[in-house]
Write a protein that holds these residues in place. Structure first.
Motif, PDB file in Angstrom:
ATOM      1  N   LYS A 186      42.445  38.831  34.020  1.00  0.00           N
ATOM      2  CA  LYS A 186      43.778  39.323  34.380  1.00  0.00           C
ATOM      3  C   LYS A 186      43.816  39.760  35.841  1.00  0.00           C
ATOM      4  O   LYS A 186      44.822  39.546  36.526  1.00  0.00           O
ATOM      5  CB  LYS A 186      44.195  40.480  33.471  1.00  0.00           C
ATOM      6  N   ARG A 245      41.978  38.451  38.274  1.00  0.00           N
ATOM      7  CA  ARG A 245      42.035  37.199  39.054  1.00  0.00           C
ATOM      8  C   ARG A 245      43.444  36.620  39.060  1.00  0.00           C
ATOM      9  O   ARG A 245      43.947  36.184  40.098  1.00  0.00           O
ATOM     10  CB  ARG A 245      41.047  36.173  38.483  1.00  0.00           C
ATOM     11  N   GLN A 246      44.095  36.631  37.899  1.00  0.00           N
ATOM     12  CA  GLN A 246      45.471  36.122  37.816  1.00  0.00           C
ATOM     13  C   GLN A 246      46.406  36.936  38.711  1.00  0.00           C
ATOM     14  O   GLN A 246      47.258  36.365  39.399  1.00  0.00           O
ATOM     15  CB  GLN A 246      45.977  36.178  36.366  1.00  0.00           C
ATOM     16  N   GLN A 267      45.824  35.999  42.360  1.00  0.00           N
ATOM     17  CA  GLN A 267      46.386  34.675  42.656  1.00  0.00           C
ATOM     18  C   GLN A 267      47.906  34.742  42.730  1.00  0.00           C
ATOM     19  O   GLN A 267      48.521  34.144  43.617  1.00  0.00           O
ATOM     20  CB  GLN A 267      45.944  33.662  41.598  1.00  0.00           C
TER      21      GLN A 267
END
Length: 95
Positions: A68, A70-71, A74
């Motif tokens: 989560k 990393r998301q 991004q």
């Protein structure tokens, strides 16, 4: 001059039935011990249920949190790039 002395009877002592006070204190202590035992049992049951729930998860909580994060990074980067593109200069500043 005649002085009048007022004689008061000594105040009566405050009588406390120490047996009742002792019994009340003992009941309070016993009740507190029972309440602590109940809290300990409930806490133990909740901890065991939580451990079992985590074991049954397909993805461990640590891995899920990392994914989560990393998301989110991004998505933040994509949003920043879209905002810079909307500014018309691709995010570059002209001196």
């Amino acid at each position: 001059m005649n002085q009048h002395h007022h004689h008061r009877s000594p105040a009566r002592a405050f009588d406390i039935d120490t047996r009742l006070v002792t019994a009340g204190a003992m009941l309070t202590v016993c009740g507190s011990l029972v309440a602590c035992a109940g809290l300990a049992l409930a806490g133990f049951a909740l901890v065991n249920a939580g451990r079992q729930w985590v074991r049954q998860m397909e993805v461990p909580p640590g891995e899920l949190a990392a994914a989560k994060l990393r998301q989110a990074k991004q998505a933040s980067l994509a949003g920043m790039q879209a905002w810079q593109a909307a500014q018309g200069d691709g995010g570059r500043t002209n001196p």
